[in-house]
Design an enzyme around this catalytic site. Structure first.
Site, PDB file in Angstrom:
ATOM      1  N   TRP A 123     -68.825 -80.560  42.933  1.00  8.75           N
ATOM      2  CA  TRP A 123     -67.900 -80.241  41.582  1.00  8.75           C
ATOM      3  C   TRP A 123     -67.693 -78.701  41.373  1.00  8.75           C
ATOM      4  O   TRP A 123     -68.628 -77.826  41.560  1.00  8.75           O
ATOM      5  CB  TRP A 123     -68.619 -80.642  40.305  1.00  8.75           C
ATOM      6  CG  TRP A 123     -68.756 -82.080  40.133  1.00  8.75           C
ATOM      7  CD1 TRP A 123     -69.411 -83.205  40.678  1.00  8.75           C
ATOM      8  CD2 TRP A 123     -67.743 -83.056  39.300  1.00  8.75           C
ATOM      9  NE1 TRP A 123     -69.030 -84.493  40.313  1.00  8.75           N
ATOM     10  CE2 TRP A 123     -67.867 -84.243  39.397  1.00  8.75           C
ATOM     11  CE3 TRP A 123     -66.498 -82.247  38.728  1.00  8.75           C
ATOM     12  CZ2 TRP A 123     -67.194 -85.139  38.924  1.00  8.75           C
ATOM     13  CZ3 TRP A 123     -65.869 -83.483  37.945  1.00  8.75           C
ATOM     14  CH2 TRP A 123     -65.878 -84.905  38.050  1.00  8.75           C
ATOM     15  N   HIS A 183     -76.130 -83.796  40.890  1.00 11.52           N
ATOM     16  CA  HIS A 183     -74.885 -84.639  41.088  1.00 11.52           C
ATOM     17  C   HIS A 183     -74.286 -84.432  42.323  1.00 11.52           C
ATOM     18  O   HIS A 183     -72.950 -84.610  42.405  1.00 11.52           O
ATOM     19  CB  HIS A 183     -73.844 -84.480  39.889  1.00 11.52           C
ATOM     20  CG  HIS A 183     -74.457 -84.856  38.721  1.00 11.52           C
ATOM     21  ND1 HIS A 183     -74.584 -86.141  38.048  1.00 11.52           N
ATOM     22  CD2 HIS A 183     -75.383 -84.265  37.758  1.00 11.52           C
ATOM     23  CE1 HIS A 183     -75.160 -86.319  37.118  1.00 11.52           C
ATOM     24  NE2 HIS A 183     -75.711 -85.183  36.722  1.00 11.52           N
ATOM     25  N   HIS A 193     -74.959 -90.129  44.228  1.00  6.12           N
ATOM     26  CA  HIS A 193     -76.047 -89.914  43.263  1.00  6.12           C
ATOM     27  C   HIS A 193     -75.766 -90.893  42.129  1.00  6.12           C
ATOM     28  O   HIS A 193     -74.684 -91.558  41.898  1.00  6.12           O
ATOM     29  CB  HIS A 193     -75.861 -88.597  42.795  1.00  6.12           C
ATOM     30  CG  HIS A 193     -74.412 -88.454  42.054  1.00  6.12           C
ATOM     31  ND1 HIS A 193     -73.230 -87.774  42.495  1.00  6.12           N
ATOM     32  CD2 HIS A 193     -74.095 -88.515  40.511  1.00  6.12           C
ATOM     33  CE1 HIS A 193     -72.336 -88.069  41.721  1.00  6.12           C
ATOM     34  NE2 HIS A 193     -72.718 -88.164  40.587  1.00  6.12           N
ATOM     35  N   HIS A 219     -76.851 -87.642  31.100  1.00  2.91           N
ATOM     36  CA  HIS A 219     -75.803 -86.721  31.865  1.00  2.91           C
ATOM     37  C   HIS A 219     -74.622 -86.614  30.881  1.00  2.91           C
ATOM     38  O   HIS A 219     -74.111 -85.545  30.530  1.00  2.91           O
ATOM     39  CB  HIS A 219     -75.328 -87.486  33.031  1.00  2.91           C
ATOM     40  CG  HIS A 219     -74.190 -86.646  33.645  1.00  2.91           C
ATOM     41  ND1 HIS A 219     -74.415 -85.286  33.952  1.00  2.91           N
ATOM     42  CD2 HIS A 219     -73.195 -87.202  34.059  1.00  2.91           C
ATOM     43  CE1 HIS A 219     -73.271 -85.005  34.557  1.00  2.91           C
ATOM     44  NE2 HIS A 219     -72.391 -86.216  34.539  1.00  2.91           N
ATOM     45  N   HIS A 258     -67.618 -93.601  31.399  1.00  2.00           N
ATOM     46  CA  HIS A 258     -68.930 -93.439  31.245  1.00  2.00           C
ATOM     47  C   HIS A 258     -69.575 -93.851  30.086  1.00  2.00           C
ATOM     48  O   HIS A 258     -70.614 -94.603  29.981  1.00  2.00           O
ATOM     49  CB  HIS A 258     -69.406 -91.834  31.221  1.00  2.00           C
ATOM     50  CG  HIS A 258     -69.375 -91.208  32.636  1.00  2.00           C
ATOM     51  ND1 HIS A 258     -67.870 -90.621  33.236  1.00  2.00           N
ATOM     52  CD2 HIS A 258     -70.345 -91.060  33.357  1.00  2.00           C
ATOM     53  CE1 HIS A 258     -68.533 -90.321  34.426  1.00  2.00           C
ATOM     54  NE2 HIS A 258     -69.724 -90.261  34.649  1.00  2.00           N
ATOM     55  N   GLU A 317     -72.368 -93.200  42.015  1.00  2.00           N
ATOM     56  CA  GLU A 317     -71.172 -92.421  42.486  1.00  2.00           C
ATOM     57  C   GLU A 317     -71.369 -91.824  43.663  1.00  2.00           C
ATOM     58  O   GLU A 317     -72.522 -91.523  44.400  1.00  2.00           O
ATOM     59  CB  GLU A 317     -70.728 -91.323  41.250  1.00  2.00           C
ATOM     60  CG  GLU A 317     -70.434 -91.815  39.970  1.00  2.00           C
ATOM     61  CD  GLU A 317     -70.201 -90.858  38.745  1.00  2.00           C
ATOM     62  OE1 GLU A 317     -69.633 -91.070  38.066  1.00  2.00           O
ATOM     63  OE2 GLU A 317     -71.176 -89.945  38.865  1.00  2.00           O
TER      64      GLU A 317
END
Length: 206
Positions: free
Chosen positions: A18, A48, A52, A58, A159, A171
């Site tokens: 990310w 993440h 994961h 989260h 989510h 994911e």
């Protein structure tokens, strides 16, 4: 159990992360020459990175941490469903599938074409999917992208909708060569007592 099929992203310095998150790094802190007996390495990474699971903590400060999650969710029969071509997966995209009694569903979106770079856009899950999956008895949803929500979302509607129905999230699966159908899934998180997520070694078998 048949041959194991690895559906995890390899972890190395080239794994895409990310934007702004912790880079993955592995290095030897002791070499065999230095210690006289063994090589010992250390890992730095985000929880993440790659393939994961998300713990509710989260995205919900009052949510469960990784060690509090039910391990049974991450091992058992799973149905791989091909939803390629959808920008956002909705209940009508799964109406032709026999989901009743299927606790684990893995969605093959084929929307992350080049896993050497972090994607700009992915297929996401519409929040209306959560109650539909709940009615079918689904408790774990897996995707082949970094998130169930659009990458620029701050509200994270999918989510929160999934969490509201007790559906957990996996994911970053690699499902490119996986045919639709039923498999046995194993994707156990690390026992991170305070964790908001955890990398997994996800494997399928038939």
């Amino acid at each position: 159990m048949g041959k194991l099929i690895d559906v995890s992203m390899p972890l190395s310095s080239t794994v895409p992360i990310w934007p702004g998150d912790t880079l993955f790094a592995y290095e030897l802190t002791w070499t065999k020459e230095e210690s006289g007996s063994v090589n010992v390495g250390q890992i730095t990474m985000s929880t993440h990175t790659g393939t994961h699971i998300d713990a509710p903590f989260h995205f919900d400060s009052q949510g469960e941490r990784v060690l509090e999650l039910d391990l049974d969710l991450y091992a058992g029969t799973a149905l791989v469903v091909d939803v390629s071509g959808r920008d956002c997966v909705r209940p009508e995209d799964l109406e032709s599938e026999r989901l009743d009694g299927t606790q684990r569903v893995l969605l093959k979106t084929n929307s992350w074409k080049d896993r050497s770079v972090f994607p700009v856009r992915i297929a996401c899950l519409h929040e209306s999917l959560a109650p539909y999956l709940f009615e079918k008895g689904v408790r774990l949803i897996g995707v082949d992208v970094p998130s169930v929500d659009p990458l620029d979302s701050k509200e994270l509607p999918a989510h929160h909708a999934l969490h509201g129905k007790g559906i957990h999230i996996l994911e970053g699966l690699v499902l490119d060569d996986i045919e639709p159908g039923k498999y046995h899934l194993m994707a156990l998180p690390l026992p991170l007592k305070e964790g908001d997520g955890s990398p997994v070694r996800a494997v399928l078998s038939r």
